[in-house]
Design a protein around this motif. Structure first.
Motif, PDB file in Angstrom:
ATOM      1  N   LEU A 118      48.064  46.249  43.958  1.00  0.00           N
ATOM      2  CA  LEU A 118      48.072  44.905  43.413  1.00  0.00           C
ATOM      3  C   LEU A 118      47.347  44.801  42.073  1.00  0.00           C
ATOM      4  CD1 LEU A 118      47.479  42.780  46.640  1.00  0.00           C
ATOM      5  CD2 LEU A 118      49.615  43.656  45.671  1.00  0.00           C
ATOM      6  N   LEU A 120      44.284  44.053  41.197  1.00  0.00           N
ATOM      7  CA  LEU A 120      43.353  42.945  40.979  1.00  0.00           C
ATOM      8  C   LEU A 120      41.976  43.480  40.589  1.00  0.00           C
ATOM      9  CD1 LEU A 120      44.472  40.524  43.835  1.00  0.00           C
ATOM     10  CD2 LEU A 120      45.005  40.422  41.397  1.00  0.00           C
ATOM     11  N   THR A 131      45.021  33.814  44.709  1.00  0.00           N
ATOM     12  CA  THR A 131      46.085  34.663  44.177  1.00  0.00           C
ATOM     13  C   THR A 131      46.365  35.818  45.125  1.00  0.00           C
ATOM     14  OG1 THR A 131      45.506  34.120  41.896  1.00  0.00           O
ATOM     15  CG2 THR A 131      46.748  36.154  42.246  1.00  0.00           C
ATOM     16  N   LEU A 132      45.299  36.436  45.630  1.00  0.00           N
ATOM     17  CA  LEU A 132      45.460  37.544  46.573  1.00  0.00           C
ATOM     18  C   LEU A 132      46.182  37.082  47.834  1.00  0.00           C
ATOM     19  CD1 LEU A 132      45.011  40.355  47.699  1.00  0.00           C
ATOM     20  CD2 LEU A 132      42.645  39.717  48.243  1.00  0.00           C
ATOM     21  N   ARG A 135      49.850  36.713  47.123  1.00  0.00           N
ATOM     22  CA  ARG A 135      50.520  38.014  46.999  1.00  0.00           C
ATOM     23  C   ARG A 135      50.741  38.629  48.370  1.00  0.00           C
ATOM     24  NH1 ARG A 135      49.590  40.726  42.098  1.00  0.00           N
ATOM     25  NH2 ARG A 135      50.948  42.363  42.939  1.00  0.00           N
ATOM     26  N   SER A 138      53.687  37.256  50.454  1.00  0.00           N
ATOM     27  CA  SER A 138      54.993  37.776  50.041  1.00  0.00           C
ATOM     28  C   SER A 138      55.256  39.182  50.576  1.00  0.00           C
ATOM     29  CB  SER A 138      55.093  37.783  48.517  1.00  0.00           C
ATOM     30  OG  SER A 138      54.252  38.774  47.936  1.00  0.00           O
ATOM     31  N   LEU A 139      54.199  39.883  51.006  1.00  0.00           N
ATOM     32  CA  LEU A 139      54.337  41.263  51.483  1.00  0.00           C
ATOM     33  C   LEU A 139      54.325  41.387  53.004  1.00  0.00           C
ATOM     34  CD1 LEU A 139      51.890  42.925  48.930  1.00  0.00           C
ATOM     35  CD2 LEU A 139      54.382  43.160  48.933  1.00  0.00           C
TER      36      LEU A 139
END
Length: 252
Positions: A118, A120, A131-132, A135, A138-139
């Protein structure tokens, strides 16, 4: 847990002999790899830094690999902030070396997988926790079993990652399993800050233990003294000793 309440991570931490002598660890409820990660599920390890995937559940991953489980590793950062002020290990070198170490470690566990990276900021995950989480949503898939660092582990990145995983799992319909990494360092037997009532124990066979020990040794940047600063290894002797345990503990 806020910054004031967060335990300090100093020195070598609680000795492994002290933990091994505590009968509560031996009496924790047992769970085997395939009960924890059923055949219709996928194991997803979310690691704040390269090496956390091995220190937390390396033995479990070795056993799941042998069982043919579906496994995904998500690397949140590339670990570029592990050597503050170092000229031997500047961030640019760490950005190349630490992912390579992680890949070698996973191969030694029996997992020829490439982590999802990622990218970050190492040391700055609290500021990008939302944000994490987005993300990760979505995974992740429904029925995934997500292993990550405990939300009260004492390290800001570990805690932010655990918090983001909790949000993402709730949104995605995945199951969360939190793992203490630094908690073993600052805590002690009987410490009520650790959620022992939620703890289960995964016993490791000899082969899983051997692979985990070998995997830890892949992280050479974390195991050597820094000649440019005089700092000792990032992974203390007590941390390496814990990696040799015949069991792992997760909080469910």
């Amino acid at each position: 847990m806020d910054a004031v309440a967060r335990p300090a991570i100093r020195g070598e931490g609680t000795a492994e002999a002290e933990w091994n002598g505590w009968p509560v660890l031996a009496a924790l409820p047992r769970i085997d790899a395939r009960t924890l990660v059923p055949r219709n599920a996928r194991a997803v390890v979310v690691a704040p830094h390269p090496d956390d995937e091995v220190l937390s559940v390396g033995g479990l991953l070795a056993q799941l690999a042998d069982a043919g489980a579906r496994i995904e590793v998500i690397a949140v950062t590339d670990g570029t902030a592990s050597h503050d002020g170092s000229t031997e290990w500047p961030a640019e070198r760490l950005a190349k070396e630490r992912p390579l170490e992680s890949r070698l470690a996973l191969e030694r566990l029996g997992l020829p997988v490439e982590p999802v990276r990622l990218g970050l900021p190492d040391g700055g995950l609290a500021a990008v926790r939302g944000t994490l989480a987005a993300r990760l949503v979505s995974l992740l898939r429904p029925r995934d079993v997500v292993f990550t660092t405990w939300r009260r582990d004492g390290h800001p990145d570990h805690e932010a990652t655990g918090q983001a995983c909790a949000l993402a799992c709730a949104a995605a319909g995945a199951r969360l399993a939190e793992v203490p990494v630094w908690g073993w360092h600052w805590s002690h037997p009987g410490d009520t800050r650790m959620p022992w009532r939620h703890a289960v124990r995964i016993d490791l066979d000899e082969e899983a233990m051997r692979r985990k020990r070998a995997a830890v040794q892949a992280f050479t940047s974390q195991l050597r003294r820094d000649a440019s600063t005089g700092a000792g290894p990032v992974l203390r002797a007590t941390t390496v000793a814990r990696a040799g345990r015949p069991y792992e503990v997760v909080f469910l």
